[in-house]
Enzyme design. Structure first.
Site, PDB file in Angstrom:
ATOM      1  N   HIS A 190      25.769  -0.683 -35.744  1.00  0.00           N
ATOM      2  CA  HIS A 190      25.513   0.133 -36.943  1.00  0.00           C
ATOM      3  C   HIS A 190      25.754  -0.701 -38.191  1.00  0.00           C
ATOM      4  O   HIS A 190      26.399  -1.764 -38.127  1.00  0.00           O
ATOM      5  CB  HIS A 190      26.371   1.399 -36.961  1.00  0.00           C
ATOM      6  CG  HIS A 190      27.840   1.142 -37.028  1.00  0.00           C
ATOM      7  ND1 HIS A 190      28.579   0.804 -35.915  1.00  0.00           N
ATOM      8  CD2 HIS A 190      28.717   1.153 -38.064  1.00  0.00           C
ATOM      9  CE1 HIS A 190      29.847   0.632 -36.259  1.00  0.00           C
ATOM     10  NE2 HIS A 190      29.961   0.834 -37.572  1.00  0.00           N
TER      11      HIS A 190
ATOM     12  N   ARG B  31      37.050   8.917 -41.731  1.00  0.00           N
ATOM     13  CA  ARG B  31      36.688   8.204 -40.498  1.00  0.00           C
ATOM     14  C   ARG B  31      37.829   8.260 -39.496  1.00  0.00           C
ATOM     15  O   ARG B  31      38.997   8.059 -39.851  1.00  0.00           O
ATOM     16  CB  ARG B  31      36.393   6.746 -40.857  1.00  0.00           C
ATOM     17  CG  ARG B  31      36.018   5.811 -39.721  1.00  0.00           C
ATOM     18  CD  ARG B  31      35.853   4.426 -40.341  1.00  0.00           C
ATOM     19  NE  ARG B  31      35.310   3.433 -39.455  1.00  0.00           N
ATOM     20  CZ  ARG B  31      36.039   2.557 -38.785  1.00  0.00           C
ATOM     21  NH1 ARG B  31      37.359   2.595 -38.859  1.00  0.00           N
ATOM     22  NH2 ARG B  31      35.466   1.641 -38.045  1.00  0.00           N
TER      23      ARG B  31
ATOM     24  N   HIS C  22      27.146  -4.371 -36.921  1.00  0.00           N
ATOM     25  CA  HIS C  22      28.374  -4.609 -36.161  1.00  0.00           C
ATOM     26  C   HIS C  22      28.628  -3.445 -35.210  1.00  0.00           C
ATOM     27  O   HIS C  22      28.003  -2.388 -35.300  1.00  0.00           O
ATOM     28  CB  HIS C  22      29.581  -4.773 -37.102  1.00  0.00           C
ATOM     29  CG  HIS C  22      29.920  -3.544 -37.894  1.00  0.00           C
ATOM     30  ND1 HIS C  22      29.158  -3.093 -38.951  1.00  0.00           N
ATOM     31  CD2 HIS C  22      30.927  -2.650 -37.760  1.00  0.00           C
ATOM     32  CE1 HIS C  22      29.679  -2.005 -39.444  1.00  0.00           C
ATOM     33  NE2 HIS C  22      30.758  -1.685 -38.737  1.00  0.00           N
TER      34      HIS C  22
ATOM     35  N   ASP D 259      32.299  -1.468 -33.824  1.00  0.00           N
ATOM     36  CA  ASP D 259      33.640  -1.440 -34.402  1.00  0.00           C
ATOM     37  C   ASP D 259      34.679  -2.108 -33.497  1.00  0.00           C
ATOM     38  O   ASP D 259      34.741  -1.852 -32.291  1.00  0.00           O
ATOM     39  CB  ASP D 259      34.050   0.012 -34.708  1.00  0.00           C
ATOM     40  CG  ASP D 259      33.297   0.528 -35.932  1.00  0.00           C
ATOM     41  OD1 ASP D 259      32.965  -0.289 -36.814  1.00  0.00           O
ATOM     42  OD2 ASP D 259      33.029   1.738 -36.004  1.00  0.00           O
TER      43      ASP D 259
END
Ligand code: SIN
Length: 279
Positions: A254, A270, A104, A106
């Site tokens: 990723h 994150r 995917h 983000d």
């Protein structure tokens, strides 16, 4: 401030060392880091020791942080999310959930998806838990000219919960799901900083190509995904504790791997930073 740099993958990814982001870099060093990211698509900054406010301050030099309420946050900083081997679908069946387990990019369901994601390795399992990346510039540039001409004008509808999705996603409250945006993006986008063209795919969020019948849309998306995720376009990051890995969602895919030993913890912090509508 100076730093050392080494290439990690053949066609993407570099690591820098000799830099402590606890002291914010001067303008020239910060620009050198941004240039290294543009050149390499994935940039690992080794051996950092940052609490959530310091991590956020350092990442804010790359862009404006965006808040994600779909993930847990650190108690100190709402803009620093947690990705953990202990994540569960708290509002659903309560079972373990692996965020990002399939290819995917983000937040492509947003009209202005985040540009960069920064993942900071706090606890790394003894083996496994790598993050894989794929280079969407190279995947686009390798397509035959006639395929590029065919797909260049196409647009794709992206949804938070696409009917094509491969990953389990966390259950969210009904009102939040109803308000979840969807977006139509070009299938090939031009990077606003480098000017390079890249495939803009999200196997987990793409619903359909605008103007094609559903079978044809599914066939073309499947073909492009299979092409773009071939091993020759990939780099696999083996984490070291203290790595901060920054990737550019505008030209990469990723995926996380939850293949570490049972009972070992993988804990990441994150941050994502704002982007612009893909063109
Ligand atoms: C993500 O998809 O943002 C997480 C990747 C990872 O945990 O390796």
């Amino acid at each position: 401030m100076s730093f050392q740099s080494e290439k990690l993958g053949g066609h993407m990814a570099a690591a820098v060392s000799g830099i402590d982001l606890g002291h914010l870099p001067d303008a020239a060093t910060q620009q050198a880091l941004i240039d290294a990211l543009h050149d390499n698509l994935v940039l690992c900054i080794r051996a950092q020791k940052l609490d959530p406010p310091a991590f956020l301050a350092a990442m804010s030099r790359f862009g404006t942080p965006m808040r994600r309420k779909q993930l847990a946050s650190t108690p100190e900083c709402a803009d620093v999310n947690i990705i953990s081997s202990e994540d569960r679908d708290e509002l659903g069946d309560g079972k373990k959930i692996v965020n990002g387990a399939n290819w995917h990019t983000d937040d492509s369901f947003m009209r202005e998806p985040c540009s960069l994601t920064m993942l900071y390795g706090i606890e790394i399992p003894s083996r496994g838990g790598d993050t894989q990346f794929a280079n969407m510039y190279a995947a686009y540039e390798d397509l035959p000219a006639e395929t590029r001409a065919r797909i260049d004008p196409l647009k794709v509808v992206h949804k938070y919960s696409s009917s094509r999705k491969l990953s389990r996603i966390s259950t969210r409250p009904a009102d939040e799901m109803a308000a979840m945006p969807e977006a139509t993006h070009p299938l090939v986008r031009t990077h606003p900083d480098t000017g390079r063209r890249a495939l803009y795919l999200n196997p987990n969020r793409m619903e359909e190509i605008v103007g094609l019948d559903r079978a044809e849309s599914d066939r073309l998306l499947d073909e492009l995904i299979a092409h773009a995720t071939q091993p020759k376009y990939q780099y696999r990051h083996v984490w070291q504790q203290g790595d901060i890995v920054i990737w550019d969602n505008r030209c990469t895919l990723h995926k996380a791997n939850a293949d570490y030993p049972e009972g070992e913890r993988r804990l990441m912090h994150r941050v994502i930073v704002a982007g612009t509508a893909p063109v």
